[in-house]
Design an enzyme around this catalytic site. Sequence first.
Site, mmCIF file in Angstrom:
data_model
loop_
_atom_site.group_PDB
_atom_site.id
_atom_site.type_symbol
_atom_site.label_atom_id
_atom_site.label_comp_id
_atom_site.label_asym_id
_atom_site.label_seq_id
_atom_site.Cartn_x
_atom_site.Cartn_y
_atom_site.Cartn_z
ATOM 1 N N ARG A 128 0.880 -1.166 0.251
ATOM 2 C CA ARG A 128 0.248 -0.082 0.078
ATOM 3 C C ARG A 128 1.283 0.918 0.357
ATOM 4 O O ARG A 128 1.607 1.494 0.821
ATOM 5 C CB ARG A 128 -1.268 0.204 1.785
ATOM 6 C CG ARG A 128 -2.203 -1.351 1.610
ATOM 7 C CD ARG A 128 -2.969 -1.162 2.527
ATOM 8 N NE ARG A 128 -3.189 -2.014 3.094
ATOM 9 C CZ ARG A 128 -4.712 -2.542 2.399
ATOM 10 N NH1 ARG A 128 -4.915 -1.853 0.974
ATOM 11 N NH2 ARG A 128 -4.915 -3.691 2.695
ATOM 12 N N ARG A 158 -6.213 -5.330 -0.276
ATOM 13 C CA ARG A 158 -7.237 -4.993 -0.294
ATOM 14 C C ARG A 158 -7.867 -3.517 -0.140
ATOM 15 O O ARG A 158 -7.495 -2.900 0.328
ATOM 16 C CB ARG A 158 -7.896 -6.071 0.924
ATOM 17 C CG ARG A 158 -9.390 -5.928 1.068
ATOM 18 C CD ARG A 158 -9.801 -6.500 2.291
ATOM 19 N NE ARG A 158 -9.321 -6.125 3.563
ATOM 20 C CZ ARG A 158 -8.999 -6.670 4.804
ATOM 21 N NH1 ARG A 158 -10.641 -7.319 5.232
ATOM 22 N NH2 ARG A 158 -8.771 -6.349 5.617
ATOM 23 N N HIS A 188 3.481 -9.465 1.789
ATOM 24 C CA HIS A 188 2.730 -8.488 1.992
ATOM 25 C C HIS A 188 3.912 -8.361 2.644
ATOM 26 O O HIS A 188 3.794 -7.382 3.735
ATOM 27 C CB HIS A 188 1.602 -9.214 3.190
ATOM 28 C CG HIS A 188 0.924 -8.157 3.930
ATOM 29 N ND1 HIS A 188 1.802 -8.549 5.742
ATOM 30 C CD2 HIS A 188 0.017 -7.663 4.087
ATOM 31 C CE1 HIS A 188 0.697 -7.658 5.829
ATOM 32 N NE2 HIS A 188 0.052 -7.146 5.172
ATOM 33 N N TYR A 221 0.422 4.955 12.447
ATOM 34 C CA TYR A 221 0.841 3.827 12.833
ATOM 35 C C TYR A 221 2.066 3.115 13.288
ATOM 36 O O TYR A 221 2.558 4.448 13.072
ATOM 37 C CB TYR A 221 1.053 2.981 11.309
ATOM 38 C CG TYR A 221 -0.849 2.054 10.845
ATOM 39 C CD1 TYR A 221 -1.830 3.637 10.599
ATOM 40 C CD2 TYR A 221 -1.027 0.835 9.908
ATOM 41 C CE1 TYR A 221 -2.954 3.005 9.603
ATOM 42 C CE2 TYR A 221 -1.888 1.074 9.550
ATOM 43 C CZ TYR A 221 -3.280 2.503 8.830
ATOM 44 O OH TYR A 221 -4.385 1.336 8.495
ATOM 45 N N ARG A 317 -3.199 -5.828 19.711
ATOM 46 C CA ARG A 317 -4.816 -4.650 19.470
ATOM 47 C C ARG A 317 -6.074 -5.632 18.895
ATOM 48 O O ARG A 317 -6.815 -4.649 19.304
ATOM 49 C CB ARG A 317 -4.247 -4.135 17.966
ATOM 50 C CG ARG A 317 -4.898 -3.112 18.487
ATOM 51 C CD ARG A 317 -4.464 -1.878 17.270
ATOM 52 N NE ARG A 317 -4.169 -2.568 15.936
ATOM 53 C CZ ARG A 317 -4.768 -2.539 14.922
ATOM 54 N NH1 ARG A 317 -5.832 -2.812 14.877
ATOM 55 N NH2 ARG A 317 -4.315 -3.152 13.678
ATOM 56 N N HIS A 345 0.454 -1.442 14.965
ATOM 57 C CA HIS A 345 1.049 -2.291 13.839
ATOM 58 C C HIS A 345 1.670 -2.786 14.065
ATOM 59 O O HIS A 345 2.322 -3.683 12.885
ATOM 60 C CB HIS A 345 0.784 -0.958 12.880
ATOM 61 C CG HIS A 345 -0.121 -1.980 11.599
ATOM 62 N ND1 HIS A 345 1.566 -2.074 10.533
ATOM 63 C CD2 HIS A 345 -0.530 -2.229 10.634
ATOM 64 C CE1 HIS A 345 0.649 -2.408 9.312
ATOM 65 N NE2 HIS A 345 -0.375 -3.235 9.863
#
Length: 462
Positions: A128, A158, A188, A221, A317, A345
């Site tokens: 991303r 996504r 990823h 993040y 989390r 994160h």
Amino acid sequence: ERRNGMAVRIEIQQEENYDQEYIHADLEYLLEELGLLERDLYFVNGPLDLTGLGDAIDVLENYFPNLRYEPFKPVYPSELQTTNLFKLAEKRDIFLHHPYDSFKPVVEFIQDAANDPHTLAIKQTLYRVSANSPIISALKTAAERGKQVTVLVELKARFDEENNVQWAKILEEAGCHVIYGKTHLKTHSKIAMVVKQKNGRVHRYVHLGTGNYNDKTARFYTDMGIITTNEGIAEDATDFFNYLSGYSNQPDYHYLHVSPFAIRDNYIEDIEDEIQAHRANGNGHIIAKMNSLTSKDVIRKLYEASQAGVKVDLIIRGICCLVPGIPGVSENINVISVVGRFLEHSRIYWFHNNSEEKLFLSSADMMTRNMIRRVEIEFPILDEHIHEEIMEILKVYLEDNTKARYKLPDCTYQYVQNDLAPVDSQQIFMQKALNEGEQARTSAPRSKMTWFERLQNRLNKK
């Protein structure tokens, strides 16, 4: 509006005077058309769509300034203010803790490489990125200047599918070699490598992280990353990109653990080693921080560790399918969730290992999808000073009694409450970064960079 994809549930906003019988026929129609069962109906006492809250904040913060967070600007690391990033990386590993440390050094890692005549190649994975990504711009510049640029763009990220397709086209038009990963697997991983040739020698610089190469989300993040020139890791990075490009089969890595399967298998193996070390020495301890824990194999092994007497501290989390505090099953496991100003994160995995500690950062949560359906990377922390810093960070998280909630055996959560002084982990990290930034400004030595490097550094910071 999706052309493909199955419905998983129907959510219905339940008003105060709600009459279920009134819409019974409508519900039956929806269930039949969507192929769902009655158990897939969820009645919610409240609004269904919370995305509008972002706009509401923009309006309300002017009326309630006392409820706003104090402004915080990520701090540019003091060690990089007087030393060129690549020169420092040749001496030792560089650690970055976002958003407390600025994300700009990661951007500069690619920008400086794009502009350096010594750079031969840049290789990077992109999952991303932001709408006006400076990293995309730098990769284009590098390709246009004749560098070999290889970029893996994940088209199945996504909600970012369309955005990533556009970036892939732009990069290809600029002359980048764009690849799309392995069939049936999302990539990823967060890795970038710069290859330079200086004085007749090839130098490889590697960035590994827990978060995306997104300069916007890096401001809210929490993530961690390192920049290293370790030869073993650099060789692993080369093998990893060759594997993604289809030039080699799955390699045997020196330091990296790469899923599918390898991260899960190594993690379970490390838990087993901790169990054996505890049986021999009685000092077993595991700490893990992640977004979610759903992997049944990992959960079973953590239960086994607890039953053997190993102390397990989990900082999770979001979703946690493990249930702590069950006598005879998980009484030695403690689970907390820290929810604060920033979205937690980072993924951190630590094993005491009878004082021969093992510490890893990773792009992967211990979730089934991360373990078997994605290409992920877990990497070790080899630098002792960085190891100590991350352990201090974990200690602060575990002492948080302001934003932390602990999970009970009935799967509810309660705020951590004790008689100790208040500990807000994110506030502590912000203050630490601000203190270090202020100290660097007041005691900055004369820069060791050339005038051109200082100018380039100043332009990159703007």
